[in-house]
Design a protein around this motif. Structure first.
Motif, PDB file in Angstrom:
ATOM      1  N   ARG A 189      47.066 -35.092  39.399  1.00 46.17           N
ATOM      2  CA  ARG A 189      47.564 -33.756  39.092  1.00 46.17           C
ATOM      3  C   ARG A 189      49.068 -33.744  38.821  1.00 46.17           C
ATOM      4  O   ARG A 189      49.537 -33.112  37.878  1.00 46.17           O
ATOM      5  N   GLU A 190      49.850 -34.416  39.648  1.00 47.55           N
ATOM      6  CA  GLU A 190      51.302 -34.409  39.449  1.00 47.55           C
ATOM      7  C   GLU A 190      51.679 -35.053  38.127  1.00 47.55           C
ATOM      8  O   GLU A 190      52.545 -34.559  37.413  1.00 47.55           O
ATOM      9  N   ALA A 191      51.029 -36.169  37.798  1.00 49.55           N
ATOM     10  CA  ALA A 191      51.314 -36.839  36.531  1.00 49.55           C
ATOM     11  C   ALA A 191      50.877 -35.984  35.349  1.00 49.55           C
ATOM     12  O   ALA A 191      51.548 -35.954  34.307  1.00 49.55           O
ATOM     13  N   ALA A 228      53.473 -33.275  34.909  1.00 51.21           N
ATOM     14  CA  ALA A 228      54.691 -33.846  34.336  1.00 51.21           C
ATOM     15  C   ALA A 228      54.513 -34.132  32.847  1.00 51.21           C
ATOM     16  O   ALA A 228      55.418 -33.888  32.037  1.00 51.21           O
ATOM     17  N   ALA A 229      53.345 -34.650  32.477  1.00 50.58           N
ATOM     18  CA  ALA A 229      53.079 -34.933  31.063  1.00 50.58           C
ATOM     19  C   ALA A 229      53.106 -33.658  30.235  1.00 50.58           C
ATOM     20  O   ALA A 229      53.635 -33.635  29.118  1.00 50.58           O
ATOM     21  N   LEU A 230      52.565 -32.566  30.780  1.00 50.06           N
ATOM     22  CA  LEU A 230      52.576 -31.291  30.054  1.00 50.06           C
ATOM     23  C   LEU A 230      53.987 -30.744  29.915  1.00 50.06           C
ATOM     24  O   LEU A 230      54.351 -30.199  28.867  1.00 50.06           O
ATOM     25  N   ARG A 231      54.800 -30.889  30.963  1.00 49.28           N
ATOM     26  CA  ARG A 231      56.185 -30.414  30.868  1.00 49.28           C
ATOM     27  C   ARG A 231      56.953 -31.180  29.797  1.00 49.28           C
ATOM     28  O   ARG A 231      57.682 -30.586  28.988  1.00 49.28           O
ATOM     29  N   THR A 232      56.790 -32.491  29.774  1.00 47.29           N
ATOM     30  CA  THR A 232      57.480 -33.312  28.779  1.00 47.29           C
ATOM     31  C   THR A 232      57.004 -32.968  27.374  1.00 47.29           C
ATOM     32  O   THR A 232      57.802 -32.816  26.444  1.00 47.29           O
ATOM     33  N   VAL A 283      42.261 -36.988  38.045  1.00 50.29           N
ATOM     34  CA  VAL A 283      41.439 -38.030  38.671  1.00 50.29           C
ATOM     35  C   VAL A 283      41.568 -38.060  40.183  1.00 50.29           C
ATOM     36  O   VAL A 283      40.718 -38.662  40.855  1.00 50.29           O
ATOM     37  N   ASP A 284      42.593 -37.434  40.755  1.00 51.31           N
ATOM     38  CA  ASP A 284      42.750 -37.451  42.209  1.00 51.31           C
ATOM     39  C   ASP A 284      42.203 -36.196  42.883  1.00 51.31           C
ATOM     40  O   ASP A 284      42.374 -36.008  44.088  1.00 51.31           O
ATOM     41  N   ASP A 322      44.531 -25.252  43.062  1.00 46.55           N
ATOM     42  CA  ASP A 322      45.584 -26.125  43.578  1.00 46.55           C
ATOM     43  C   ASP A 322      45.442 -27.568  43.101  1.00 46.55           C
ATOM     44  O   ASP A 322      46.445 -28.274  42.945  1.00 46.55           O
ATOM     45  N   GLU A 323      44.214 -28.025  42.860  1.00 43.90           N
ATOM     46  CA  GLU A 323      43.988 -29.435  42.567  1.00 43.90           C
ATOM     47  C   GLU A 323      43.703 -29.719  41.099  1.00 43.90           C
ATOM     48  O   GLU A 323      43.770 -30.879  40.670  1.00 43.90           O
TER      49      GLU A 323
END
Length: 204
Positions: A74-76, A79-83, A114-115, A126-127
């Motif tokens: 989720r965090e990655a 981050a990919a969407l923000r970039t 995936v997590d 949230d996930e």
């Protein structure tokens, strides 16, 4: 290969629609291509990473600068969407392609990192990543904004889930075309308002 051909036909149509504008100046085309295969809490998916690589190559051949991302947590994913959002803000064409698990909860579509554990339907916001967040990432592009969902029809998270949680559905009233089988390219994509989005349903 069928998906690549369907997208190729779509790009040909879009090029015809927007070609006059593109002739005036060199277009900047950017794409974020995500394939989520290596799920940690359910069985891995065989196809998404391979499909993402195939689509990435097809997009590069069509003049896109492609960011390929595989098996994002989720965090990655965020981050990919923000970039990518920053890249789309300076682009003429912006496209996001996603292959992996998806689901709908309470009328909201989500893409599943995936997590994700998703032990309760209340965990989904949230996930998982809301589709609206993906649509927002392409909104800054000047000429064409597109989101392509290649989401699985069979979702193992449903085994532990209440009846109110379903596999990803796309709704035309939300500006997203209905899901269609891979073998059938979307015929109504050109008539959608807002960010252009459509879905394919798959079983793996």
């Amino acid at each position: 290969a069928n998906l690549a051909r369907a997208l190729g036909a779509l790009f040909f149509t879009l090029a015809a629609l927007f070609g006059a504008a593109g002739a005036a100046h060199a277009e900047k085309r950017v794409a974020l291509v995500v394939g989520n295969s290596a799920y940690k809490n359910v069985a891995a998916l065989a196809n998404p990473v391979a499909d993402a690589r195939l689509i990435g190559k097809a997009l590069e051949a069509d003049g896109f600068t492609v960011t390929l991302a595989e098996s994002l947590g989720r965090e990655a994913f965020a981050a990919a969407l923000r970039t990518f959002r920053a890249e789309a803000d300076t682009a003429d064409w912006a496209l996001v392609y996603y292959a992996g698990h998806g689901m709908e909860v309470g009328g909201v579509n989500y893409l599943v990192p995936v997590d994700a554990r998703l032990s309760s339907d209340r965990d989904v916001p949230d996930e998982a990543v809301a589709l609206d967040r993906v649509l927002a990432a392409v909104e800054g592009a000047r000429t064409l904004r597109m989101v392509v969902l290649d989401a699985c029809r069979t979702n193992p998270f449903l085994a532990a889930r209440p009846a109110g949680v379903r596999c990803l559905r796309t709704r035309s009233r939300l500006g997203v075309a209905p899901c269609v089988p891979r073998r059938q390219p979307p015929s109504d994509a050109g008539f959608l308002s807002g960010p252009l989005a459509f879905g394919f349903e798959d079983s793996a």
